[in-house]
Design an enzyme around this catalytic site. Sequence first.
Site, mmCIF file in Angstrom:
data_model
loop_
_atom_site.group_PDB
_atom_site.id
_atom_site.type_symbol
_atom_site.label_atom_id
_atom_site.label_comp_id
_atom_site.label_asym_id
_atom_site.label_seq_id
_atom_site.Cartn_x
_atom_site.Cartn_y
_atom_site.Cartn_z
ATOM 1 C CD GLU A 1 -2.457 -1.765 -3.335
ATOM 2 O OE1 GLU A 1 -1.444 -1.501 -4.015
ATOM 3 O OE2 GLU A 1 -2.396 -2.108 -2.141
ATOM 4 C CB CYS B 1 -0.920 0.005 1.213
ATOM 5 S SG CYS B 1 -1.983 1.466 1.299
#
Length: 227
Positions: A110, A2
Amino acid sequence: MCGRYSLQTAAHLLVEHFQLPKIPSLTPRFNIAPSQPVAIVRVPPAPDMQQAEGRELTLARWGLIPGWAKDPGIGARMINARAETAAEKPAFRAALGRRRCLVPADGFYEWQHQGRGKQPVYICLHDGKLFAFAGLWERWEGPDGRTIESCALLTTEPNDLLRPVHDRMPVILSPADYDLWLDPDVRDAGKIRRLLGPYPPEEMTAYPVSLRVNNPSNDDPACIEPM
Protein backbone atom coordinates in the site's frame (compact mmCIF):
# COMPACT_ATOMS: atom_id res chain seq x y z
CA MET A 1 -7.39 -0.70 -2.52
CA CYS A 2 -4.74 -3.28 -3.29
CA GLY A 3 -2.72 -2.60 -6.42
CA ARG A 4 0.40 -4.75 -6.02
CA TYR A 5 1.32 -7.94 -4.22
CA SER A 6 3.87 -10.75 -4.10
CA LEU A 7 3.83 -14.53 -4.43
CA GLN A 8 7.26 -16.08 -3.97
CA THR A 9 6.25 -19.17 -1.96
CA ALA A 10 7.56 -22.51 -3.24
CA ALA A 11 5.14 -24.51 -5.39
CA HIS A 12 5.03 -27.53 -3.08
CA LEU A 13 3.85 -25.28 -0.23
CA LEU A 14 1.05 -24.00 -2.45
CA VAL A 15 -0.05 -27.58 -2.96
CA GLU A 16 -0.09 -28.27 0.78
CA HIS A 17 -1.78 -25.02 1.76
CA PHE A 18 -4.53 -25.07 -0.86
CA GLN A 19 -4.93 -28.85 -1.17
CA LEU A 20 -4.17 -28.85 -4.89
CA PRO A 21 -4.09 -32.04 -6.99
CA LYS A 22 -0.78 -31.21 -8.69
CA ILE A 23 2.26 -28.97 -8.32
CA PRO A 24 1.84 -25.74 -10.33
CA SER A 25 4.55 -24.20 -12.45
CA LEU A 26 4.91 -20.64 -11.18
CA THR A 27 7.77 -18.17 -11.22
CA PRO A 28 8.43 -16.33 -7.93
CA ARG A 29 6.91 -12.85 -8.17
CA PHE A 30 7.70 -9.80 -6.04
CA ASN A 31 5.69 -7.07 -7.76
CA ILE A 32 2.49 -8.45 -9.30
CA ALA A 33 0.52 -5.69 -11.04
CA PRO A 34 -2.98 -5.24 -12.51
CA SER A 35 -3.66 -6.58 -16.02
CA GLN A 36 -1.09 -9.34 -15.51
CA PRO A 37 -2.01 -13.05 -15.33
CA VAL A 38 -2.23 -14.09 -11.69
CA ALA A 39 -2.73 -17.42 -9.93
CA ILE A 40 -6.18 -18.16 -8.52
CA VAL A 41 -7.53 -21.23 -6.73
CA ARG A 42 -11.12 -22.22 -7.46
CA VAL A 43 -13.52 -25.11 -7.81
CA PRO A 44 -13.08 -25.90 -11.52
CA PRO A 45 -16.10 -25.27 -13.75
CA ALA A 46 -17.19 -28.32 -15.74
CA PRO A 47 -17.70 -27.97 -19.54
CA ASP A 48 -21.44 -27.53 -19.07
CA MET A 49 -20.71 -24.81 -16.48
CA GLN A 50 -21.86 -27.04 -13.63
CA GLN A 51 -19.30 -27.12 -10.85
CA ALA A 52 -16.86 -30.00 -10.55
CA GLU A 53 -15.35 -31.24 -7.29
CA GLY A 54 -11.95 -30.47 -5.85
CA ARG A 55 -9.76 -27.44 -6.46
CA GLU A 56 -7.55 -26.20 -9.25
CA LEU A 57 -4.94 -23.49 -9.61
CA THR A 58 -5.22 -21.55 -12.85
CA LEU A 59 -4.28 -18.14 -14.22
CA ALA A 60 -6.65 -15.22 -14.67
CA ARG A 61 -6.12 -11.62 -15.73
CA TRP A 62 -6.10 -9.25 -12.77
CA GLY A 63 -8.97 -6.85 -13.48
CA LEU A 64 -12.42 -8.41 -13.65
CA ILE A 65 -14.27 -8.22 -16.98
CA PRO A 66 -18.03 -8.68 -16.47
CA GLY A 67 -19.68 -11.14 -18.80
CA TRP A 68 -21.89 -8.36 -20.21
CA ALA A 69 -18.99 -6.01 -21.03
CA LYS A 70 -18.61 -4.94 -24.66
CA ASP A 71 -14.95 -4.03 -24.24
CA PRO A 72 -12.51 -6.06 -22.10
CA GLY A 73 -10.68 -2.83 -21.33
CA ILE A 74 -13.19 -2.24 -18.54
CA GLY A 75 -11.18 -4.71 -16.47
CA ALA A 76 -8.50 -2.08 -15.85
CA ARG A 77 -10.97 -0.33 -13.54
CA MET A 78 -12.11 -3.54 -11.81
CA ILE A 79 -9.02 -4.78 -9.95
CA ASN A 80 -10.76 -4.42 -6.57
CA ALA A 81 -14.34 -4.84 -5.37
CA ARG A 82 -15.60 -3.33 -2.13
CA ALA A 83 -16.82 -6.16 0.11
CA GLU A 84 -19.59 -3.97 1.52
CA THR A 85 -21.24 -3.34 -1.86
CA ALA A 86 -20.11 -6.15 -4.21
CA ALA A 87 -23.45 -7.95 -3.89
CA GLU A 88 -25.20 -4.85 -5.25
CA LYS A 89 -22.86 -3.97 -8.11
CA PRO A 90 -23.73 -5.36 -11.57
CA ALA A 91 -20.04 -5.95 -12.32
CA PHE A 92 -19.49 -8.20 -9.30
CA ARG A 93 -22.90 -9.51 -8.23
CA ALA A 94 -22.93 -12.69 -10.33
CA ALA A 95 -19.34 -13.62 -9.48
CA LEU A 96 -19.93 -13.10 -5.76
CA GLY A 97 -22.87 -15.47 -6.04
CA ARG A 98 -21.00 -18.48 -7.42
CA ARG A 99 -17.59 -17.64 -8.89
CA ARG A 100 -15.53 -16.94 -5.82
CA CYS A 101 -11.83 -17.80 -5.71
CA LEU A 102 -8.75 -17.64 -3.54
CA VAL A 103 -5.83 -15.51 -4.70
CA PRO A 104 -2.56 -16.85 -3.22
CA ALA A 105 -0.12 -14.25 -1.89
CA ASP A 106 2.59 -13.82 0.71
CA GLY A 107 2.54 -10.02 0.94
CA PHE A 108 1.06 -6.88 -0.57
CA TYR A 109 1.81 -3.17 -0.94
CA GLU A 110 0.00 0.00 0.00
CA TRP A 111 1.12 3.60 -0.48
CA GLN A 112 1.13 5.98 2.48
CA HIS A 113 0.86 9.73 1.94
CA GLN A 114 3.95 11.48 3.28
CA GLY A 115 4.30 15.17 2.57
CA ARG A 116 4.04 15.64 -1.17
CA GLY A 117 4.76 12.04 -2.03
CA LYS A 118 3.72 8.49 -1.26
CA GLN A 119 5.81 5.91 0.57
CA PRO A 120 5.30 2.28 -0.49
CA VAL A 121 4.75 -0.07 2.44
CA TYR A 122 4.99 -3.87 2.32
CA ILE A 123 2.54 -5.84 4.46
CA CYS A 124 2.74 -9.55 5.26
CA LEU A 125 2.02 -12.04 8.02
CA HIS A 126 4.43 -12.10 10.97
CA ASP A 127 5.78 -15.49 9.94
CA GLY A 128 6.02 -14.52 6.26
CA LYS A 129 3.84 -17.46 5.30
CA LEU A 130 1.40 -17.94 2.47
CA PHE A 131 -2.17 -16.63 2.70
CA ALA A 132 -5.13 -16.00 0.41
CA PHE A 133 -7.05 -12.92 -0.64
CA ALA A 134 -10.78 -13.31 -1.15
CA GLY A 135 -11.28 -13.05 -4.90
CA LEU A 136 -13.95 -13.18 -7.59
CA TRP A 137 -13.47 -14.58 -11.07
CA GLU A 138 -15.39 -14.17 -14.29
CA ARG A 139 -15.38 -15.48 -17.85
CA TRP A 140 -15.82 -13.04 -20.73
CA GLU A 141 -16.51 -14.14 -24.32
CA GLY A 142 -15.95 -11.66 -27.12
CA PRO A 143 -17.87 -11.51 -30.41
CA ASP A 144 -14.84 -13.01 -32.16
CA GLY A 145 -14.94 -16.08 -29.92
CA ARG A 146 -12.08 -14.94 -27.73
CA THR A 147 -12.41 -15.96 -24.07
CA ILE A 148 -10.76 -14.17 -21.15
CA GLU A 149 -10.91 -15.29 -17.54
CA SER A 150 -10.28 -12.48 -15.09
CA CYS A 151 -10.43 -11.73 -11.39
CA ALA A 152 -10.73 -9.03 -8.76
CA LEU A 153 -9.73 -8.79 -5.09
CA LEU A 154 -12.25 -7.91 -2.41
CA THR A 155 -11.32 -5.07 -0.07
CA THR A 156 -12.60 -4.02 3.34
CA GLU A 157 -11.96 -1.37 5.97
CA PRO A 158 -8.40 -1.34 7.34
CA ASN A 159 -7.34 -2.91 10.61
CA ASP A 160 -5.38 -0.95 13.21
CA LEU A 161 -2.05 -1.75 11.54
CA LEU A 162 -3.14 -0.54 8.12
CA ARG A 163 -5.29 2.43 9.14
CA PRO A 164 -2.35 4.89 9.26
CA VAL A 165 -1.25 3.67 5.82
CA HIS A 166 -4.46 3.42 3.77
CA ASP A 167 -8.23 3.59 4.16
CA ARG A 168 -8.78 0.11 2.63
CA MET A 169 -7.13 -3.30 2.81
CA PRO A 170 -7.63 -6.55 0.91
CA VAL A 171 -9.78 -9.23 2.51
CA ILE A 172 -7.53 -12.04 3.78
CA LEU A 173 -9.28 -15.33 4.50
CA SER A 174 -8.51 -17.84 7.22
CA PRO A 175 -7.69 -21.32 5.86
CA ALA A 176 -10.59 -22.63 7.95
CA ASP A 177 -12.93 -20.60 5.72
CA TYR A 178 -11.57 -21.66 2.33
CA ASP A 179 -14.17 -24.38 1.77
CA LEU A 180 -17.07 -22.06 2.55
CA TRP A 181 -15.73 -19.30 0.34
CA LEU A 182 -15.17 -21.63 -2.60
CA ASP A 183 -18.49 -23.50 -2.31
CA PRO A 184 -20.53 -22.48 -5.40
CA ASP A 185 -23.70 -23.76 -3.75
CA VAL A 186 -23.44 -21.13 -1.03
CA ARG A 187 -25.18 -18.11 -2.54
CA ASP A 188 -26.58 -16.53 0.60
CA ALA A 189 -24.62 -13.30 1.07
CA GLY A 190 -25.25 -13.50 4.81
CA LYS A 191 -23.25 -16.73 5.10
CA ILE A 192 -20.13 -15.25 3.56
CA ARG A 193 -20.42 -11.67 4.80
CA ARG A 194 -18.83 -12.62 8.12
CA LEU A 195 -15.64 -13.63 6.26
CA LEU A 196 -15.10 -10.20 4.75
CA GLY A 197 -13.83 -8.15 7.68
CA PRO A 198 -10.29 -6.88 8.31
CA TYR A 199 -7.61 -9.42 9.20
CA PRO A 200 -6.33 -9.41 12.82
CA PRO A 201 -3.57 -6.75 13.00
CA GLU A 202 -1.59 -8.65 15.64
CA GLU A 203 -0.87 -11.36 13.06
CA MET A 204 0.61 -8.93 10.51
CA THR A 205 3.62 -6.70 10.07
CA ALA A 206 4.32 -3.71 7.81
CA TYR A 207 7.49 -1.85 6.82
CA PRO A 208 8.52 0.77 4.23
CA VAL A 209 10.24 -0.35 1.04
CA SER A 210 11.98 1.45 -1.80
CA LEU A 211 10.30 3.21 -4.70
CA ARG A 212 11.38 0.35 -6.98
CA VAL A 213 7.94 -1.19 -6.57
CA ASN A 214 6.36 1.82 -8.29
CA ASN A 215 7.60 0.43 -11.60
CA PRO A 216 5.97 -2.95 -12.41
CA SER A 217 8.97 -3.89 -14.56
CA ASN A 218 10.95 -4.16 -11.31
CA ASP A 219 10.07 -7.65 -10.11
CA ASP A 220 12.83 -8.96 -7.86
CA PRO A 221 13.60 -9.51 -4.16
CA ALA A 222 14.81 -5.90 -3.79
CA CYS A 223 11.16 -4.79 -4.01
CA ILE A 224 10.36 -6.30 -0.60
CA GLU A 225 13.57 -5.42 1.21
CA PRO A 226 13.06 -3.04 4.16
CA MET A 227 14.42 0.46 3.73
